[in-house]
Scaffold this motif. Structure first.
Motif, PDB file in Angstrom:
ATOM      1  N   ASP A   1       5.675  -6.005 -10.532  1.00  0.00           N
ATOM      2  CA  ASP A   1       5.790  -7.265  -9.802  1.00  0.00           C
ATOM      3  C   ASP A   1       4.515  -8.067  -9.980  1.00  0.00           C
ATOM      4  O   ASP A   1       3.454  -7.510 -10.290  1.00  0.00           O
ATOM      5  CB  ASP A   1       6.035  -7.017  -8.308  1.00  0.00           C
ATOM      6  N   VAL A   2       4.626  -9.362  -9.774  1.00  0.00           N
ATOM      7  CA  VAL A   2       3.443 -10.212  -9.779  1.00  0.00           C
ATOM      8  C   VAL A   2       2.633  -9.912  -8.531  1.00  0.00           C
ATOM      9  O   VAL A   2       3.160  -9.931  -7.418  1.00  0.00           O
ATOM     10  CB  VAL A   2       3.828 -11.701  -9.823  1.00  0.00           C
ATOM     11  N   SER A   3       1.360  -9.619  -8.678  1.00  0.00           N
ATOM     12  CA  SER A   3       0.523  -9.242  -7.542  1.00  0.00           C
ATOM     13  C   SER A   3       0.259 -10.448  -6.649  1.00  0.00           C
ATOM     14  O   SER A   3      -0.204 -11.487  -7.125  1.00  0.00           O
ATOM     15  CB  SER A   3      -0.812  -8.665  -8.029  1.00  0.00           C
ATOM     16  N   PRO A   4       0.569 -10.315  -5.353  1.00  0.00           N
ATOM     17  CA  PRO A   4       0.228 -11.393  -4.426  1.00  0.00           C
ATOM     18  C   PRO A   4      -1.284 -11.466  -4.236  1.00  0.00           C
ATOM     19  O   PRO A   4      -2.010 -10.552  -4.646  1.00  0.00           O
ATOM     20  CB  PRO A   4       0.931 -10.961  -3.127  1.00  0.00           C
ATOM     21  N   PRO A   5      -1.782 -12.534  -3.607  1.00  0.00           N
ATOM     22  CA  PRO A   5      -3.243 -12.682  -3.478  1.00  0.00           C
ATOM     23  C   PRO A   5      -3.880 -11.669  -2.544  1.00  0.00           C
ATOM     24  O   PRO A   5      -5.101 -11.525  -2.547  1.00  0.00           O
ATOM     25  CB  PRO A   5      -3.395 -14.103  -2.918  1.00  0.00           C
ATOM     26  N   THR A   6      -3.078 -10.981  -1.733  1.00  0.00           N
ATOM     27  CA  THR A   6      -3.646  -9.981  -0.822  1.00  0.00           C
ATOM     28  C   THR A   6      -3.975  -8.707  -1.573  1.00  0.00           C
ATOM     29  O   THR A   6      -3.458  -8.458  -2.656  1.00  0.00           O
ATOM     30  CB  THR A   6      -2.654  -9.663   0.309  1.00  0.00           C
ATOM     31  N   SER A   7      -4.844  -7.883  -0.986  1.00  0.00           N
ATOM     32  CA  SER A   7      -5.266  -6.652  -1.641  1.00  0.00           C
ATOM     33  C   SER A   7      -4.239  -5.545  -1.423  1.00  0.00           C
ATOM     34  O   SER A   7      -3.219  -5.743  -0.769  1.00  0.00           O
ATOM     35  CB  SER A   7      -6.632  -6.221  -1.119  1.00  0.00           C
ATOM     36  N   SER A   8      -4.537  -4.365  -1.942  1.00  0.00           N
ATOM     37  CA  SER A   8      -3.563  -3.281  -1.942  1.00  0.00           C
ATOM     38  C   SER A   8      -3.414  -2.586  -0.585  1.00  0.00           C
ATOM     39  O   SER A   8      -2.355  -2.033  -0.293  1.00  0.00           O
ATOM     40  CB  SER A   8      -3.962  -2.242  -2.995  1.00  0.00           C
ATOM     41  N   PHE A   9      -4.462  -2.618   0.235  1.00  0.00           N
ATOM     42  CA  PHE A   9      -4.429  -1.889   1.515  1.00  0.00           C
ATOM     43  C   PHE A   9      -4.342  -2.871   2.679  1.00  0.00           C
ATOM     44  O   PHE A   9      -5.205  -3.724   2.830  1.00  0.00           O
ATOM     45  CB  PHE A   9      -5.685  -1.037   1.681  1.00  0.00           C
ATOM     46  N   PRO A  10      -3.305  -2.731   3.539  1.00  0.00           N
ATOM     47  CA  PRO A  10      -2.125  -1.873   3.423  1.00  0.00           C
ATOM     48  C   PRO A  10      -1.003  -2.597   2.678  1.00  0.00           C
ATOM     49  O   PRO A  10      -1.215  -3.696   2.173  1.00  0.00           O
ATOM     50  CB  PRO A  10      -1.748  -1.628   4.880  1.00  0.00           C
ATOM     51  N   SER A  11       0.183  -2.002   2.648  1.00  0.00           N
ATOM     52  CA  SER A  11       1.327  -2.617   1.976  1.00  0.00           C
ATOM     53  C   SER A  11       2.031  -3.580   2.924  1.00  0.00           C
ATOM     54  O   SER A  11       2.592  -3.171   3.939  1.00  0.00           O
ATOM     55  CB  SER A  11       2.308  -1.533   1.512  1.00  0.00           C
ATOM     56  N   GLY A  12       2.018  -4.853   2.567  1.00  0.00           N
ATOM     57  CA  GLY A  12       2.682  -5.842   3.415  1.00  0.00           C
ATOM     58  C   GLY A  12       4.184  -5.674   3.432  1.00  0.00           C
ATOM     59  O   GLY A  12       4.828  -5.857   4.471  1.00  0.00           O
ATOM     60  N   HIS A  13       4.774  -5.342   2.274  1.00  0.00           N
ATOM     61  CA  HIS A  13       6.221  -5.123   2.215  1.00  0.00           C
ATOM     62  C   HIS A  13       6.644  -3.988   3.155  1.00  0.00           C
ATOM     63  O   HIS A  13       7.593  -4.124   3.930  1.00  0.00           O
ATOM     64  CB  HIS A  13       6.647  -4.770   0.784  1.00  0.00           C
ATOM     65  N   THR A  14       5.920  -2.881   3.071  1.00  0.00           N
ATOM     66  CA  THR A  14       6.283  -1.721   3.893  1.00  0.00           C
ATOM     67  C   THR A  14       6.081  -2.001   5.374  1.00  0.00           C
ATOM     68  O   THR A  14       6.928  -1.672   6.203  1.00  0.00           O
ATOM     69  CB  THR A  14       5.450  -0.494   3.475  1.00  0.00           C
ATOM     70  N   SER A  15       4.973  -2.610   5.711  1.00  0.00           N
ATOM     71  CA  SER A  15       4.683  -2.918   7.108  1.00  0.00           C
ATOM     72  C   SER A  15       5.744  -3.840   7.707  1.00  0.00           C
ATOM     73  O   SER A  15       6.219  -3.622   8.827  1.00  0.00           O
ATOM     74  CB  SER A  15       3.298  -3.561   7.213  1.00  0.00           C
TER      75      SER A  15
ATOM     76  N   ARG B   1       7.624   0.606  -3.616  1.00  0.00           N
ATOM     77  CA  ARG B   1       6.366  -0.127  -3.829  1.00  0.00           C
ATOM     78  C   ARG B   1       5.371   0.725  -4.616  1.00  0.00           C
ATOM     79  O   ARG B   1       4.594   0.218  -5.420  1.00  0.00           O
ATOM     80  CB  ARG B   1       5.760  -0.555  -2.491  1.00  0.00           C
ATOM     81  N   MET B   2       5.399   2.040  -4.391  1.00  0.00           N
ATOM     82  CA  MET B   2       4.571   2.927  -5.203  1.00  0.00           C
ATOM     83  C   MET B   2       5.157   3.075  -6.601  1.00  0.00           C
ATOM     84  O   MET B   2       4.422   3.077  -7.592  1.00  0.00           O
ATOM     85  CB  MET B   2       4.460   4.302  -4.524  1.00  0.00           C
ATOM     86  N   TYR B   3       6.470   3.211  -6.679  1.00  0.00           N
ATOM     87  CA  TYR B   3       7.151   3.354  -7.973  1.00  0.00           C
ATOM     88  C   TYR B   3       6.880   2.167  -8.874  1.00  0.00           C
ATOM     89  O   TYR B   3       6.670   2.323 -10.088  1.00  0.00           O
ATOM     90  CB  TYR B   3       8.657   3.495  -7.720  1.00  0.00           C
ATOM     91  N   ARG B   4       6.833   0.976  -8.285  1.00  0.00           N
ATOM     92  CA  ARG B   4       6.623  -0.244  -9.060  1.00  0.00           C
ATOM     93  C   ARG B   4       5.149  -0.517  -9.335  1.00  0.00           C
ATOM     94  O   ARG B   4       4.784  -1.555  -9.890  1.00  0.00           O
ATOM     95  CB  ARG B   4       7.284  -1.431  -8.358  1.00  0.00           C
ATOM     96  N   GLY B   5       4.281   0.419  -8.933  1.00  0.00           N
ATOM     97  CA  GLY B   5       2.867   0.336  -9.261  1.00  0.00           C
ATOM     98  C   GLY B   5       2.077  -0.639  -8.414  1.00  0.00           C
ATOM     99  O   GLY B   5       0.965  -1.026  -8.792  1.00  0.00           O
ATOM    100  N   MET B   6       2.616  -0.993  -7.243  1.00  0.00           N
ATOM    101  CA  MET B   6       1.971  -2.025  -6.439  1.00  0.00           C
ATOM    102  C   MET B   6       1.072  -1.456  -5.345  1.00  0.00           C
ATOM    103  O   MET B   6       0.212  -2.164  -4.818  1.00  0.00           O
ATOM    104  CB  MET B   6       3.032  -2.924  -5.796  1.00  0.00           C
ATOM    105  N   HIS B   7       1.259  -0.175  -4.988  1.00  0.00           N
ATOM    106  CA  HIS B   7       0.478   0.387  -3.888  1.00  0.00           C
ATOM    107  C   HIS B   7       0.192   1.870  -4.085  1.00  0.00           C
ATOM    108  O   HIS B   7       0.975   2.598  -4.691  1.00  0.00           O
ATOM    109  CB  HIS B   7       1.204   0.187  -2.550  1.00  0.00           C
ATOM    110  N   HIS B   8      -0.931   2.291  -3.520  1.00  0.00           N
ATOM    111  CA  HIS B   8      -1.288   3.696  -3.437  1.00  0.00           C
ATOM    112  C   HIS B   8      -0.504   4.349  -2.290  1.00  0.00           C
ATOM    113  O   HIS B   8      -0.051   3.664  -1.371  1.00  0.00           O
ATOM    114  CB  HIS B   8      -2.786   3.854  -3.166  1.00  0.00           C
ATOM    115  N   PRO B   9      -0.347   5.674  -2.304  1.00  0.00           N
ATOM    116  CA  PRO B   9       0.335   6.350  -1.193  1.00  0.00           C
ATOM    117  C   PRO B   9      -0.289   6.061   0.169  1.00  0.00           C
ATOM    118  O   PRO B   9       0.429   5.855   1.150  1.00  0.00           O
ATOM    119  CB  PRO B   9       0.203   7.832  -1.566  1.00  0.00           C
ATOM    120  N   SER B  10      -1.615   6.044   0.246  1.00  0.00           N
ATOM    121  CA  SER B  10      -2.261   5.784   1.544  1.00  0.00           C
ATOM    122  C   SER B  10      -2.007   4.360   2.031  1.00  0.00           C
ATOM    123  O   SER B  10      -2.036   4.101   3.241  1.00  0.00           O
ATOM    124  CB  SER B  10      -3.771   6.037   1.443  1.00  0.00           C
TER     125      SER B  10
END
Length: 236
Positions: free
Chosen positions: A127-141, A182-191
């Motif tokens: 996916d195209v990376s949004p301007p926010t950083s990786s921690f935490p995941s906005g989609h998951t939250s 989100r992890m599968y698509r390479g967008m976030h770490h497990p933590s």
């Protein structure tokens, strides 16, 4: 200061502020203090393994779950469900709870990403990376706050244990699926996604206590009327 303002500060602003502070502290611990400590040392390996196992079919499945938690869809679903709850129940308590939970997690997420500037996993990003950083995941939250919030409301209305279990099982599948994809698509770490469950779930709990608690009085409580005893005639 009115009783309403006091209740808002005590039950909403203060808990959300404490959650924000905790999320920032957690981000510092994960990305700086314990970055070279297990289990955080194996996170890159997890992301690489997921990236290596990508297939066309799973790519499509992951896109569906990722879309379910996109900002646009989260806003649309929240508004539609809130309106449906208002028309169905004829009150504002449940719609307000859902909107407040989703809004609170978004604020905590955005402010945390400003403080914790974590790089995304070192794998191909689907996916195209949004301007926010990786921690935490906005989609998951967002998925946790919205779909778990709906599960809470449906479970409260359910008349049988089986119906409650069904609602929880069905709606919990969405944030779980979002976290994995989100992890599968390479967008976030497990933590990142684990922290997002904490953010979204805590916001649901805070707003449930603040809005769904029927014993809570917003505003000044009505003082009881003091009844005077009738005056007995004097005995002569």
């Amino acid at each position: 200061m009115s009783e309403t303002v006091v209740q808002i500060v005590r039950r909403v602003l203060l808990p959300v502020s404490l959650l924000l502070g905790f999320m920032v502290l957690l981000g510092v611990l994960v990305t700086r203090v314990f970055a070279r400590t297990w289990p955080f040392t194996v996170e890159d390996a997890v992301n690489r393994e997921l990236a290596a196992d990508r297939t066309g079919a799973w790519n499509n499945v992951s896109l569906v779950f990722s879309t379910l938690a996109s900002t646009q869809l989260i806003v649309v679903v929240t508004v539609l469900v809130a309106l449906a709850l208002r028309l169905w129940l004829k009150r504002w308590r449940e719609p307000l709870f859902l909107c407040a939970a989703v809004t609170a997690q978004a604020l905590v997420f955005l402010l945390t990403t400003v403080a914790i500037d974590r790089q995304r996993p070192a794998v191909e990003h689907m996916d195209v990376s949004p301007p926010t950083s990786s921690f935490p995941s906005g989609h998951t939250s967002a998925a946790v706050a919205l779909y778990v919030g709906i599960a809470v409301l449906m479970a409260l209305r359910a008349r049988s244990t089986g119906a409650k279990v069904a609602w929880w099982t069905l709606l919990l599948m969405v944030p779980l699926g979002v976290a994995l994809t989100r992890m599968y698509r390479g967008m976030h770490h497990p933590s990142d996604v684990v922290a997002s469950f904490l953010n979204g779930g805590t916001c649901v709990a805070i707003m449930a206590r603040a809005v769904l608690d029927r014993g809570l009085r917003w505003g000044r409580a009505k003082l009881p009327t003091i009844q005077r005893r009738p005056t007995l005639p004097a005995r002569g």
